[in-house]
Enzyme design. Structure first.
Site, PDB file in Angstrom:
ATOM      1  N   LYS A  75      -3.633  -4.546   4.784  1.00 20.67           N
ATOM      2  CA  LYS A  75      -3.127  -4.975   6.095  1.00 20.67           C
ATOM      3  C   LYS A  75      -3.711  -6.324   6.521  1.00 20.67           C
ATOM      4  O   LYS A  75      -3.192  -6.965   7.427  1.00 20.67           O
ATOM      5  CB  LYS A  75      -3.399  -3.910   7.145  1.00 20.67           C
ATOM      6  CG  LYS A  75      -2.514  -2.675   6.963  1.00 20.67           C
ATOM      7  CD  LYS A  75      -2.639  -1.694   8.101  1.00 20.67           C
ATOM      8  CE  LYS A  75      -1.745  -0.483   7.906  1.00 20.67           C
ATOM      9  NZ  LYS A  75      -2.249   0.417   6.833  1.00 20.67           N
TER      10      LYS A  75
HETATM   11  C1  PLP Z   1      -1.322   1.343   6.154  1.00 19.86           C
HETATM   12  C2  PLP Z   1      -1.746   1.823   4.842  1.00 19.86           C
HETATM   13  C3  PLP Z   1      -0.835   2.372   3.902  1.00 19.86           C
HETATM   14  C4  PLP Z   1       0.629   2.580   4.242  1.00 19.86           C
HETATM   15  O1  PLP Z   1       1.341   1.370   4.335  1.00 19.86           O
HETATM   16  P1  PLP Z   1       2.773   1.362   5.029  1.00 19.86           P
HETATM   17  O2  PLP Z   1       3.185  -0.063   5.056  1.00 19.86           O
HETATM   18  O3  PLP Z   1       2.568   1.922   6.424  1.00 19.86           O
HETATM   19  O4  PLP Z   1       3.669   2.229   4.227  1.00 19.86           O
HETATM   20  C5  PLP Z   1      -1.294   2.716   2.648  1.00 19.86           C
HETATM   21  N1  PLP Z   1      -2.603   2.589   2.318  1.00 19.86           N
HETATM   22  C6  PLP Z   1      -3.504   2.088   3.186  1.00 19.86           C
HETATM   23  C7  PLP Z   1      -4.931   1.995   2.763  1.00 19.86           C
HETATM   24  C8  PLP Z   1      -3.122   1.684   4.471  1.00 19.86           C
HETATM   25  O5  PLP Z   1      -4.033   1.198   5.334  1.00 19.86           O
END
Ligand code: PLP
Length: 432
Positions: free
Chosen positions: A107
């Site tokens: 993210k």
């Molecule tokens: C947010 C997150 C996900 C999921 O990603 P999406 O875009 O919501 O499908 C998977 N793994 C981790 C570690 C995350 O922080």
């Protein structure tokens, strides 16, 4: 580029407006009016392009002239200013390590891009832009880090007192400068309620410019395409495009990968790797979309019962389920299988997966068993140390903390303790 609302009740907007609004007034997600086509030379000779040039070429059509070229190049360069290596783990299986950013999760990419766009659009504007977020832990860290020291933007983060991990609390409270951490005596729902009250307060919104850093924001969603292209750049078997297995919760990440593919990035197939919160894999099997309450699992960032970005995937495929099934498969992985995978892959290869990456790994392995001779990439979305409480007992050893995180553990945090009371929050916001 203009963006329309997938609920079709609000007017189309520019990239800038879509970034400030997050969601359309009709509560729809914004979607680009057309999907750009990447130049063939970039794909065919991708190895000769620098990473930031690739990212710039990918994002440029989505921004048009709303950000000048030199500025956009700077934003892109800063967004991917950490390694994104593709690592071979076992026969035909590669890990795309997305956890080398400041908060050790993928993210960071979306948060860094969005924050810099907001910073650019806010400079020269009268008054401050205030980003207001409630966090239960992780998203807040990525957002806070992404916005740290970005000019003309102040960030106010509300977190529930005593309910985030020690590392997460340090990530929120040690940044300082334009990052303000409010420790709310209450739970996450109380934090979220306060934020909603602030957005609904007409008087406050006349005096201040408030915005959210929601995960559905186009400025967080679109830059996630970068690392799919960077994975393809590192892919050694160009005669056979990779299969991508994406640990999925809200489906923003995998939707960005599919978008990249529609634009021209080669891929053989996509796998939605889910824990038992498997609304989408069930939909792919049965043709019925049945949202439900999220079930807590080990891969908790994927505990989503009604993934908001899935409508964007349906839009890409014009709601055509047979066509979608040709490109996308779904897998459901239980906690027990997740644990067994972490243990087995560590023992067999020495590679340590986090619970989210383990879901991606096992889904890919299963797909490859059904398609012999193919090879693929799973996205390792978080560093295993973030989930040491799950991982360490499985492997019987401790996971070393990366130096970037180790150093903040000794820094004094700074936050303001606040009762869960809207008047207190309003007073604080007006005083920034
Ligand atoms: C947010 C997150 C996900 C999921 O990603 P999406 O875009 O919501 O499908 C998977 N793994 C981790 C570690 C995350 O922080």
């Amino acid at each position: 580029m203009k963006y329309f609302s997938l609920n079709n009740q609000s007017p189309s907007v520019t990239f800038k407006e879509a970034t400030f609004r997050g969601q359309a007034p009709d509560k729809g997600l914004y979607f680009p009016e057309s999907i750009p086509v990447i130049e063939r030379d970039l794909i065919e000779n991708i190895g000769s392009y620098a990473d930031d040039e690739i990212a710039y070429q990918v994002i440029k059509p989505y921004i048009g002239d709303e950000i000048p070229a030199a500025e956009l190049r700077r934003i892109v360069r800063e967004t991917i200013a950490f390694p994104i290596p593709l690592v071979n783990i076992s026969k035909g299986i590669y890990s795309l390590e997305l956890y080398h950013g400041p908060t050790l999760a993928f993210k960071d990419v979306g948060a860094r891009f969005m924050s810099r766009c907001l910073g650019y659009f806010s400079s020269g504007k009268k008054g401050k832009t205030i980003v207001l977020v409630a966090t239960s832990g992780d998203t807040g860290g990525a957002v806070a880090n992404g916005f740290h020291n970005v000019d003309s933007v102040e960030v106010v983060i509300l977190f529930p007192s005593g309910k985030v991990s020690a590392v997460q609390e340090k990530q929120l409270t040690t940044l300082g400068n334009n990052i303000h951490a409010l420790e709310i005596t209450g739970n996450f729902d109380d934090c979220q309620l306060l934020v909603k009250q602030a957005f609904a307060d007409a008087d406050l919104n006349r005096k201040l410019f408030l915005t959210s850093a929601n995960s559905i924001n186009v400025a967080r969603w679109l830059p996630q395409q970068f690392y799919y292209f960077l994975a393809y750049k590192q892919w050694q078997h160009k005669e056979q495009a990779p299969v991508f297995s994406v640990p999925s919760g809200n489906f923003g990440n995998i939707c960005a990968g599919i978008l990249a593919h529609i634009s021209g990035m080669p891929a053989t197939h996509f796998i939605a790797a889910c824990n038992v919160n498997d609304v989408v894999p069930q939909y792919l099997l049965k043709g019925l979309y049945e949202p439900r309450k999220a079930i807590p699992t080990l891969s908790n960032a994927m505990d989503v019962g009604d993934p908001s970005n899935f409508v964007r995937i349906l839009q890409i495929f014009d709601q055509d389920l047979p066509r979608l099934r040709e490109l996308l498969s779904g897998f459901t992985i239980t906690d027990e299988e997740t644990r067994a995978t972490i243990r087995r892959i560590k023992a067999d290869t020495g590679y340590l997966l986090d619970p989210h990456g383990a879901v991606g790994y096992l889904a890919l392995e299963r797909w490859l068993q059904m398609h012999p001779g193919m090879a693929g990439i799973f996205l390792e979305t978080a560093h295993p140390v973030k989930f040491f409480d799950v991982v360490e007992p499985l492997i019987g050893e401790s996971v070393p903390i990366p130096s970037g995180i180790a150093s903040i553990l000794h820094k004094p945090g700074e936050s303001r303790l606040m009762k869960s009371d809207y008047d207190n929050l309003k007073e604080f916001l007006l005083g920034i």
